[in-house]
Design an enzyme around this catalytic site. Structure first.
Site, PDB file in Angstrom:
ATOM      1  N   SER A 154      27.256  19.626  -5.559  1.00 21.15           N
ATOM      2  CA  SER A 154      26.075  19.187  -6.362  1.00 21.15           C
ATOM      3  C   SER A 154      25.891  18.275  -6.615  1.00 21.15           C
ATOM      4  O   SER A 154      25.299  16.764  -6.206  1.00 21.15           O
ATOM      5  CB  SER A 154      24.774  20.008  -5.982  1.00 21.15           C
ATOM      6  OG  SER A 154      25.149  21.032  -5.335  1.00 21.15           O
ATOM      7  N   HIS A 182      22.543  17.454 -11.465  1.00 15.94           N
ATOM      8  CA  HIS A 182      22.301  16.990 -10.006  1.00 15.94           C
ATOM      9  C   HIS A 182      21.745  15.293 -10.725  1.00 15.94           C
ATOM     10  O   HIS A 182      22.229  14.000 -10.112  1.00 15.94           O
ATOM     11  CB  HIS A 182      20.849  17.668  -9.377  1.00 15.94           C
ATOM     12  CG  HIS A 182      21.269  18.301  -8.243  1.00 15.94           C
ATOM     13  ND1 HIS A 182      20.332  19.236  -8.525  1.00 15.94           N
ATOM     14  CD2 HIS A 182      22.188  19.034  -8.368  1.00 15.94           C
ATOM     15  CE1 HIS A 182      20.798  20.130  -7.717  1.00 15.94           C
ATOM     16  NE2 HIS A 182      21.957  20.289  -7.039  1.00 15.94           N
TER      17      HIS A 182
END
Length: 341
Positions: A148, A200
């Site tokens: 991610s 992230h």
């Protein structure tokens, strides 16, 4: 990047007080051996209790750890820095894997067609490294896996590419608005428990800076001048890049190198970034009445007299009395988890 339960190298066993997700109620508990207590010189029934810490394991957890999941303790104390890279190739389940691969296909193919495999590959890997680095600085009790952070790096690269090549786009504001909404929505999902939003954020910031360096395009006037007929001689020669593009290129490269270097040195020295930012933990998880963000391990003290087992959670003081003979370690884990949750 998925956040998984913490690892342990102690002889004692711990229980993870963090709530599991809704689909983890049927997870089996990995058995852990407990070192037998030293014999007491004067044993007595009232003093037969022993201090036991238990940890909640998922069946697949040791495999992720052995295959290269991001474990800060091993990175710092065992010099396994390669985990900052290998963790992005591992995933915590089929859904986690499919979600990341779908995002990479949608975003990565478009960027690769325009800028090539080498640049986008470097953008992907370096962004994943940046995400792992920020995650390791803030989340040091759990392990993390997933691509991610690298995926958010591609989103950050798309945003900076739009900014640095602003003059060549027609629907500038519409493209910018759409991209910002996508980024904000995906970052908002990261405030849920068991989601490593620091990976992230770190991946996005790294990709955003790299976009100014890797995804810069020459201005249209220079391209037109380069492929114009020989007889054509413009009054004023166009430079390949505009001044603001060059300024963004230099600033981004300097900030990126300094940021990654400082972060890596701080991590290897064992710095916990939460000690320098009291509110930053809310960027990864916001506690509500529906879930808890507490990732600190809770301990239970147990004492047994005959068939009576007393279990007390050290974190909240809850006590339970159970009647059973020779309880197994897994049973004690379940009881302690219930009391501390």
């Amino acid at each position: 990047m998925a956040e998984l339960p913490p690892s342990s190298q102690e002889v004692h066993i711990r229980v993870n007080s963090k709530r599991t997700t809704s689909n983890s109620n049927n997870n089996t508990v990995h058995p852990v051996e407990i070192a037998p207590p030293a014999p007491s010189p004067a044993p007595a029934p009232a003093a037969s209790g022993s201090f036991i810490e238990v940890k909640h394991y998922k069946k697949w957890f040791p495999w992720l750890q052995k295959m290269g999941a991001l474990d800060v303790d091993r990175v710092v104390h065992r010099h396994q820095g390669w985990r900052l890279i290998t963790c992005m190739w591992l995933h915590g389940g089929v859904f986690h894997l499919l979600a990341n691969m779908l995002g990479i296909l949608i975003i990565g193919i478009r960027l690769e067609q325009e800028f090539g495999f080498v640049l986008i590959g470097l953008l992907f890997v370096i962004s994943g490294f940046g995400g792992s680095l920020l995650s390791a600085l803030f989340i040091q009790s759990n392990i993390s896996v997933g691509a991610s952070g690298a995926l958010f790096g591609l989103l950050g690269g798309m945003l900076s590419e739009l900014i640095t090549n602003w003059s060549i786009y027609d629907n500038k504001l519409a493209a910018l608005f759409t991209l910002v909404i996508i980024i904000v929505v995906n970052l908002a999902v990261g405030i849920l428990p068991h989601v490593d939003n620091f990976a992230h954020i770190g991946g996005f910031l790294t990709g955003f800076l790299l976009g100014f360096v890797f995804l810069i395009r020459p201005q249209f006037g220079w391209v037109h001048q380069r492929y114009a007929p020989i007889q054509y001689s413009p009054g004023r020669s166009k430079t390949r890049f505009k001044k603001y593009q060059c300024v963004l290129w230099v600033l981004s490269l300097v900030i990126l190198i300094v940021g990654l270097s400082v972060g890596l040195v701080a991590l290897l020295r064992g710095v916990d970034a939460n000690n320098h930012c009291s509110w930053c933990h809310y960027l990864s998880c916001v506690p509500t009445s529906k879930w808890s963000c507490n990732t600190k391990a809770a301990s239970c003290s147990t004492s047994q007299l005959g068939n009576q087992l007393n279990v007390t959670c050290s974190s909240n003081g809850n006590t339970g009395t159970y009647y059973m003979q020779n309880p197994t370690d897994s049973k004690i884990q379940q009881l302690c988890t219930q009391l501390c949750s």
